[in-house]
Write a protein that holds these residues in place. Structure first.
Motif, PDB file in Angstrom:
ATOM      1  N   LYS A  51       0.833  -1.206   0.000  1.00  0.00           N
ATOM      2  CA  LYS A  51       0.000   0.000   0.000  1.00  0.00           C
ATOM      3  C   LYS A  51       0.865   1.253   0.000  1.00  0.00           C
ATOM      4  N   ILE A  52       1.947   1.220   0.776  1.00  0.00           N
ATOM      5  CA  ILE A  52       2.872   2.354   0.801  1.00  0.00           C
ATOM      6  C   ILE A  52       3.487   2.569  -0.573  1.00  0.00           C
ATOM      7  N   GLN A  53       3.901   1.481  -1.209  1.00  0.00           N
ATOM      8  CA  GLN A  53       4.517   1.583  -2.528  1.00  0.00           C
ATOM      9  C   GLN A  53       3.509   1.991  -3.594  1.00  0.00           C
ATOM     10  N   ASP A  54       2.266   1.535  -3.474  1.00  0.00           N
ATOM     11  CA  ASP A  54       1.233   1.910  -4.440  1.00  0.00           C
ATOM     12  C   ASP A  54       0.920   3.398  -4.391  1.00  0.00           C
ATOM     13  N   GLN A  55       1.168   4.001  -3.231  1.00  0.00           N
ATOM     14  CA  GLN A  55       0.956   5.442  -3.099  1.00  0.00           C
ATOM     15  C   GLN A  55       2.121   6.253  -3.659  1.00  0.00           C
ATOM     16  N   GLY A  56       3.132   5.542  -4.188  1.00  0.00           N
ATOM     17  CA  GLY A  56       4.282   6.220  -4.768  1.00  0.00           C
ATOM     18  C   GLY A  56       5.296   6.699  -3.752  1.00  0.00           C
ATOM     19  N   ARG A  57       5.171   6.245  -2.516  1.00  0.00           N
ATOM     20  CA  ARG A  57       6.109   6.659  -1.463  1.00  0.00           C
ATOM     21  C   ARG A  57       7.310   5.735  -1.422  1.00  0.00           C
ATOM     22  N   ASP A  58       8.440   6.282  -1.056  1.00  0.00           N
ATOM     23  CA  ASP A  58       9.677   5.514  -0.923  1.00  0.00           C
ATOM     24  C   ASP A  58       9.603   4.667   0.341  1.00  0.00           C
ATOM     25  N   ILE A  59       9.736   3.360   0.196  1.00  0.00           N
ATOM     26  CA  ILE A  59       9.648   2.467   1.353  1.00  0.00           C
ATOM     27  C   ILE A  59      10.800   2.697   2.310  1.00  0.00           C
ATOM     28  N   GLY A  60      11.882   3.318   1.827  1.00  0.00           N
ATOM     29  CA  GLY A  60      13.030   3.598   2.677  1.00  0.00           C
ATOM     30  C   GLY A  60      12.974   4.944   3.368  1.00  0.00           C
ATOM     31  N   SER A  61      11.884   5.710   3.164  1.00  0.00           N
ATOM     32  CA  SER A  61      11.769   7.010   3.818  1.00  0.00           C
ATOM     33  C   SER A  61      11.501   6.842   5.308  1.00  0.00           C
ATOM     34  N   VAL A  62      11.742   7.910   6.062  1.00  0.00           N
ATOM     35  CA  VAL A  62      11.553   7.856   7.513  1.00  0.00           C
ATOM     36  C   VAL A  62      10.118   7.486   7.859  1.00  0.00           C
ATOM     37  N   LEU A  63       9.155   8.137   7.192  1.00  0.00           N
ATOM     38  CA  LEU A  63       7.746   7.888   7.490  1.00  0.00           C
ATOM     39  C   LEU A  63       7.354   6.449   7.190  1.00  0.00           C
ATOM     40  N   SER A  64       7.809   5.932   6.063  1.00  0.00           N
ATOM     41  CA  SER A  64       7.461   4.557   5.678  1.00  0.00           C
ATOM     42  C   SER A  64       8.050   3.538   6.642  1.00  0.00           C
ATOM     43  N   VAL A  65       9.324   3.716   6.987  1.00  0.00           N
ATOM     44  CA  VAL A  65       9.971   2.786   7.909  1.00  0.00           C
ATOM     45  C   VAL A  65       9.302   2.829   9.280  1.00  0.00           C
ATOM     46  N   LEU A  66       8.940   4.043   9.727  1.00  0.00           N
ATOM     47  CA  LEU A  66       8.247   4.164  11.002  1.00  0.00           C
ATOM     48  C   LEU A  66       6.882   3.469  10.957  1.00  0.00           C
ATOM     49  N   GLN A  67       6.222   3.556   9.799  1.00  0.00           N
ATOM     50  CA  GLN A  67       4.892   2.969   9.668  1.00  0.00           C
ATOM     51  C   GLN A  67       4.940   1.440   9.755  1.00  0.00           C
ATOM     52  N   ILE A  68       5.826   0.823   8.963  1.00  0.00           N
ATOM     53  CA  ILE A  68       5.898  -0.643   9.006  1.00  0.00           C
ATOM     54  C   ILE A  68       6.559  -1.112  10.305  1.00  0.00           C
ATOM     55  N   GLY A  69       7.460  -0.267  10.834  1.00  0.00           N
ATOM     56  CA  GLY A  69       8.096  -0.606  12.101  1.00  0.00           C
ATOM     57  C   GLY A  69       7.123  -0.547  13.264  1.00  0.00           C
ATOM     58  N   TYR A  92       3.904  -1.242  13.293  1.00  0.00           N
ATOM     59  CA  TYR A  92       3.086  -2.453  13.331  1.00  0.00           C
ATOM     60  C   TYR A  92       3.879  -3.615  13.928  1.00  0.00           C
ATOM     61  N   THR A  93       5.129  -3.722  13.520  1.00  0.00           N
ATOM     62  CA  THR A  93       5.969  -4.799  14.035  1.00  0.00           C
ATOM     63  C   THR A  93       6.219  -4.646  15.530  1.00  0.00           C
ATOM     64  N   VAL A  94       6.539  -3.442  15.957  1.00  0.00           N
ATOM     65  CA  VAL A  94       6.795  -3.194  17.382  1.00  0.00           C
ATOM     66  C   VAL A  94       5.535  -3.467  18.199  1.00  0.00           C
ATOM     67  N   PHE A  95       4.378  -3.118  17.648  1.00  0.00           N
ATOM     68  CA  PHE A  95       3.123  -3.399  18.354  1.00  0.00           C
ATOM     69  C   PHE A  95       2.956  -4.896  18.607  1.00  0.00           C
ATOM     70  N   MET A  96       3.203  -5.703  17.572  1.00  0.00           N
ATOM     71  CA  MET A  96       3.065  -7.153  17.726  1.00  0.00           C
ATOM     72  C   MET A  96       4.120  -7.711  18.678  1.00  0.00           C
ATOM     73  N   LEU A  97       5.341  -7.188  18.597  1.00  0.00           N
ATOM     74  CA  LEU A  97       6.394  -7.631  19.512  1.00  0.00           C
ATOM     75  C   LEU A  97       6.029  -7.296  20.962  1.00  0.00           C
ATOM     76  N   GLY A  98       5.516  -6.088  21.173  1.00  0.00           N
ATOM     77  CA  GLY A  98       5.120  -5.686  22.515  1.00  0.00           C
ATOM     78  C   GLY A  98       3.987  -6.534  23.050  1.00  0.00           C
ATOM     79  N   LEU A  99       3.026  -6.855  22.178  1.00  0.00           N
ATOM     80  CA  LEU A  99       1.895  -7.685  22.586  1.00  0.00           C
ATOM     81  C   LEU A  99       2.365  -9.074  22.999  1.00  0.00           C
ATOM     82  N   ILE A 100       3.227  -9.673  22.193  1.00  0.00           N
ATOM     83  CA  ILE A 100       3.735 -11.017  22.502  1.00  0.00           C
ATOM     84  C   ILE A 100       4.584 -10.991  23.768  1.00  0.00           C
TER      85      ILE A 100
END
Length: 393
Positions: free
Chosen positions: A135-153, A155-163
């Motif tokens: 979805k991030i890439q379909d919006q034309g955003r760079d997956i390596g940008s700060v905002l993109s990395v924070l976004q996917i990160g 979700y991952t941190v949320f799941m790690l914290g939950l577990i």
């Protein structure tokens, strides 16, 4: 009759038969090792459950092959996310049970086996992370940008914290983290982000290790810290926290090149001074003692072929979503194999991670076949080479 066999005929045409064959070979090898590991108790319960789980897993594999998971996740991502979270939160109910210091298992009265939510949740985690990246890439955003990395990160941190909060399972947190790294790297996240993250973890751990832990009771009381400490000092608590890995290393070493013979391992077949968790976490040590280095290499070859097949499917996928999912499955298998074997060889801490397709576990084996069934589904939807070339993929 034709109607009954038509799904099987369709699977035979489009499904990944090679991947299924590799999974079955690994599972059969695993059943043989589980039989040897549990023979001392004169009870075939684990072997029977494992075989039933494999048969159910094959059915799940075939059914998953027919599902378009990209379409399914795009339409149902909210329910998939909420369901995966609630599944882990069920561990806080009376049905949740604490085994080995981790609250990982659901003991439901209507099921003959316990199930592990954070094991099963790896699949929706991979599917949802792949959707988020695309979805991030379909919006034309760079997956390596700060905002993109924070976004996917995030979700991952949320799941790690939950577990971590619900289960206290650091081993599973490592698996989820490596899945994230594999998928993010495949999507094009720059190496500098991983270097920064690793550097932050190393510095934080070093500060904790040098300045905090020696001055607190945590140094001697936190079991996970002991598991790490014993890696650097094998003489530390050899009859305590280091006992499992010490015996594992002795068993593997005693097998030498060709092993002591199937069903002939002295530590595998013993009830005193025996291998701990020999049918689950330390199944690799059973292989090393009874079948030697040759048996271990055969085991690792089978698992390597399964992982390489997942990567091949990813490289030939018909969409970025499918490619990321297949790479996520490969990353999941790779980290579990590396961590489990490293644990048995006394180079990784004990984290309660089983060896895929080999260790005993009903929910684990069905989850693995479901994961590989998703890879089969991706392979079934590959574009032919001439069309893939025209589409620029």
């Amino acid at each position: 009759m034709n109607t009954l066999f038509s799904p099987l005929q369709e699977f035979w045409k489009k499904g990944d038969k090679l991947l299924l064959l590799l999974c079955l070979l690994a599972s059969a090898y695993g059943v043989a090792l589980i039989y040897s590991a549990t023979r001392y108790n004169e009870n075939d319960r684990e072997v029977i459950i494992q075989i039933i789980a494999i048969l159910l897993g094959v059915v799940v594999y075939i059914l998953c092959t027919f599902v378009d998971f990209q379409l399914f996740v795009e339409k149902n991502w909210k329910w998939l996310f909420v369901g995966s979270v609630l599944f882990i939160l069920l561990l806080l109910t009376p049905f949740g049970s604490n085994v080995g210091g981790n609250r990982n298992w659901l003991d439901l009265p209507f099921l003959p086996i316990n199930i592990q939510p954070n094991e099963i949740d790896k699949i929706p985690f991979i599917l949802l992370l792949a959707l988020l990246i695309t979805k991030i890439q379909d919006q034309g955003r760079d997956i390596g940008s700060v905002l993109s990395v924070l976004q996917i990160g995030a979700y991952t941190v949320f799941m790690l914290g939950l577990i971590a909060a619900v289960c206290g399972d650091m081993g599973m947190c490592v698996v989820y983290t490596f899945i994230f790294v594999t998928m993010a790297w495949s999507a094009g996240v720059k190496l500098r982000w991983f270097v920064l993250a690793i550097g932050a973890v190393v510095i934080g751990f070093a500060v904790l290790w040098i300045f905090v832990l020696p001055n607190t009771a945590a140094w001697d009381s936190v079991y996970f810290i002991k598991r790490i400490r014993v890696l650097f000092d094998h003489s530390f608590e050899p009859l305590g926290v280091g006992l499992q890995q010490t015996r594992s290393l002795l068993a593997i070493g005693s097998g030498q090149i060709f092993g002591k013979g199937y069903l002939q391992g002295s530590m595998t077949q013993s009830t005193t001074g025996a291998l701990p968790a020999r049918d689950t976490d330390f199944i690799f040590a059973v292989c090393g003692e009874e079948l030697g280095m040759v048996g271990c290499l055969a085991l690792l070859l089978l698992l390597s072929l399964i992982i390489l097949r997942c990567i091949w499917v990813a490289r030939n996928a018909n969409s970025p979503f499918h490619a990321y999912v297949a790479m996520g499955m490969a990353g999941m298998l790779l980290i579990q194999v590396a961590a489990n074997v490293g644990m048995c060889l006394f180079v990784f801490p004990v984290m309660g991670l089983t060896l895929p397709f080999f260790s005993y576990g009903g929910s684990s084996i069905i989850t693995l076949y479901a994961a590989m069934g998703i890879v089969s589904s991706i392979k079934a939807r590959n574009l032919p080479s001439w069309l893939r070339d025209r589409s620029g993929q």
